[in-house]
Design a protein around this motif. Structure first.
Motif, PDB file in Angstrom:
ATOM      1  N   ASP A  25     -27.190   6.131  38.877  1.00  0.00           N
ATOM      2  CA  ASP A  25     -26.960   7.172  37.935  1.00  0.00           C
ATOM      3  C   ASP A  25     -25.745   8.020  38.233  1.00  0.00           C
ATOM      4  O   ASP A  25     -25.082   8.479  37.200  1.00  0.00           O
ATOM      5  N   ILE A  26     -25.759   8.251  39.514  1.00  0.00           N
ATOM      6  CA  ILE A  26     -24.385   9.103  39.958  1.00  0.00           C
ATOM      7  C   ILE A  26     -23.080   8.247  39.373  1.00  0.00           C
ATOM      8  O   ILE A  26     -22.109   8.766  38.977  1.00  0.00           O
ATOM      9  N   ALA A  27     -22.970   6.908  39.649  1.00  0.00           N
ATOM     10  CA  ALA A  27     -21.900   5.914  39.353  1.00  0.00           C
ATOM     11  C   ALA A  27     -21.705   6.139  37.664  1.00  0.00           C
ATOM     12  O   ALA A  27     -20.524   6.415  37.266  1.00  0.00           O
ATOM     13  N   MET A  28     -22.722   6.034  36.931  1.00  0.00           N
ATOM     14  CA  MET A  28     -22.581   6.298  35.550  1.00  0.00           C
ATOM     15  C   MET A  28     -22.069   7.886  35.072  1.00  0.00           C
ATOM     16  O   MET A  28     -21.160   7.897  34.240  1.00  0.00           O
ATOM     17  N   GLU A  29     -22.444   8.632  35.840  1.00  0.00           N
ATOM     18  CA  GLU A  29     -22.078  10.123  35.564  1.00  0.00           C
ATOM     19  C   GLU A  29     -20.491  10.302  35.759  1.00  0.00           C
ATOM     20  O   GLU A  29     -20.124  11.042  35.245  1.00  0.00           O
ATOM     21  N   LEU A  30     -19.963   9.680  36.654  1.00  0.00           N
ATOM     22  CA  LEU A  30     -18.509   9.716  37.199  1.00  0.00           C
ATOM     23  C   LEU A  30     -17.922   8.843  36.392  1.00  0.00           C
ATOM     24  O   LEU A  30     -16.609   8.647  36.536  1.00  0.00           O
ATOM     25  N   GLY A  31     -18.378   8.051  35.295  1.00  0.00           N
ATOM     26  CA  GLY A  31     -17.678   7.157  34.510  1.00  0.00           C
ATOM     27  C   GLY A  31     -17.346   5.808  35.029  1.00  0.00           C
ATOM     28  O   GLY A  31     -16.623   5.057  34.332  1.00  0.00           O
ATOM     29  N   PHE A  32     -18.054   5.274  36.048  1.00  0.00           N
ATOM     30  CA  PHE A  32     -17.906   3.868  36.500  1.00  0.00           C
ATOM     31  C   PHE A  32     -18.715   2.964  35.849  1.00  0.00           C
ATOM     32  O   PHE A  32     -19.945   3.365  35.524  1.00  0.00           O
TER      33      PHE A  32
END
Length: 293
Positions: free
Chosen positions: A259-266
């Motif tokens: 989820d953090i990766a998605m929030e950062l646009g990865f």
């Protein structure tokens, strides 16, 4: 900076040297570090000394006590005697720094061989020095000259005098010269604004073309001025800001790494983990385990 380039370090320890250089006891340490990848830089302090750190390349975030400070290329930051300090999140990212630790002139009666009146002038200047300031790139000349002198195999009669001279010249450059303007003060302000935008919307992926248009510059000119001002490319700078944000989220929340990766646009958590490890020195999972109770 590429991963295959190794970190470089050179350090002079005053107490460990012999000959005339050892008599310049008020110069405690002088050092140079080139970090090609994230490296631990944990909390420490100097009981009776000031430390000055000049950022030659890259961007480095610091914590002095509980206060955060951001520095880019051509910034110099200092800490006072007894102040605990560290790199933000205990890791310094890819960067190049010069640093010097000197004894407190307020506590040393024969500080660098100055007369009492001269010593008191330095006491006043150093106590009122801004925590972070911009300086000319010329300051590197003094660091390099000191390094050359300290590396001499033969100690001449003038070495002690030369060492004192260049340390004092370096300090005068920091303490008494008006703050120098980097190549573009507008770019420096824009960089700080860009950081705030990324912290509020870390998923945004700005192209160099978009950023250049905002500044009213061509892409090539924007890239050159940004790199001159900040010591790194726009892309590298934005990635570092995202990784600092990721550290904060990993520490303060229970969000999954995906989820953090998605929030950062990865697009994938694997890509996020690869970039995070390059910048911070370990995987997101390992960093969270180390920094949370």
């Amino acid at each position: 900076m590429t991963e295959h380039i190794k970190n470089e370090r050179w350090v002079y320890f005053a107490d460990w040297e012999h000959g005339p250089a050892a008599r310049v006891e008020d110069l405690v340490l002088l050092g140079y570090d080139h970090f090609s990848k994230a490296t631990p830089l944990t909390s420490h302090m100097h009981e009776d000394a000031y430390e000055f750190v000049y950022v030659d390349q890259g961007a480095v975030d610091w914590e002095v006590g509980e206060e955060p400070y951001s520095t880019n290329a051509q910034h110099i930051i200092h800490t006072r005697p007894g102040e605990r300090h560290r790199a933000s999140f205990d890791y310094i990212g890819p960067s190049t720094i010069w640093w010097m630790i000197i004894r407190d002139p307020a506590q040393e009666k024969e500080w660098f061989g100055l007369q009492e009146e001269e010593r008191q002038i330095f006491v006043k200047w150093i106590q009122n020095c801004p925590r972070v300031q911009l300086v000319s790139k010329d300051i590197v000349i003094y660091f390099k000259r000191l390094k050359q002198l300290l590396q001499q195999q033969q100690h001449t009669e003038l070495l002690e005098f030369q060492l004192r001279h260049y340390v004092l010249e370096l300090l005068l450059h920091i303490l008494h010269h008006p703050q120098h303007v980097v190549q573009s003060p507008n770019m420096h302000t824009y960089t700080l604004q860009l950081k705030e935008r990324l912290l509020q919307n870390p998923f945004e992926r700005y192209t160099i073309g978009q950023l250049a248009e905002e500044m009213g510059l061509s892409e090539s000119h924007f890239y050159r001025v940004f790199r001159e001002t900040n010591g790194q490319s726009p892309t590298a700078y934005m990635e570092r800001v995202r990784m600092d944000y990721a550290c904060q989220v990993l520490k303060e929340s229970e969000m999954s790494i995906t989820d953090i990766a998605m929030e950062l646009g990865f697009k994938t958590s694997q890509h996020f983990s690869t970039v995070f490890k390059k910048m911070i020195g370990m995987t997101p999972k390992a960093w969270r385990k180390q920094n949370t109770k």
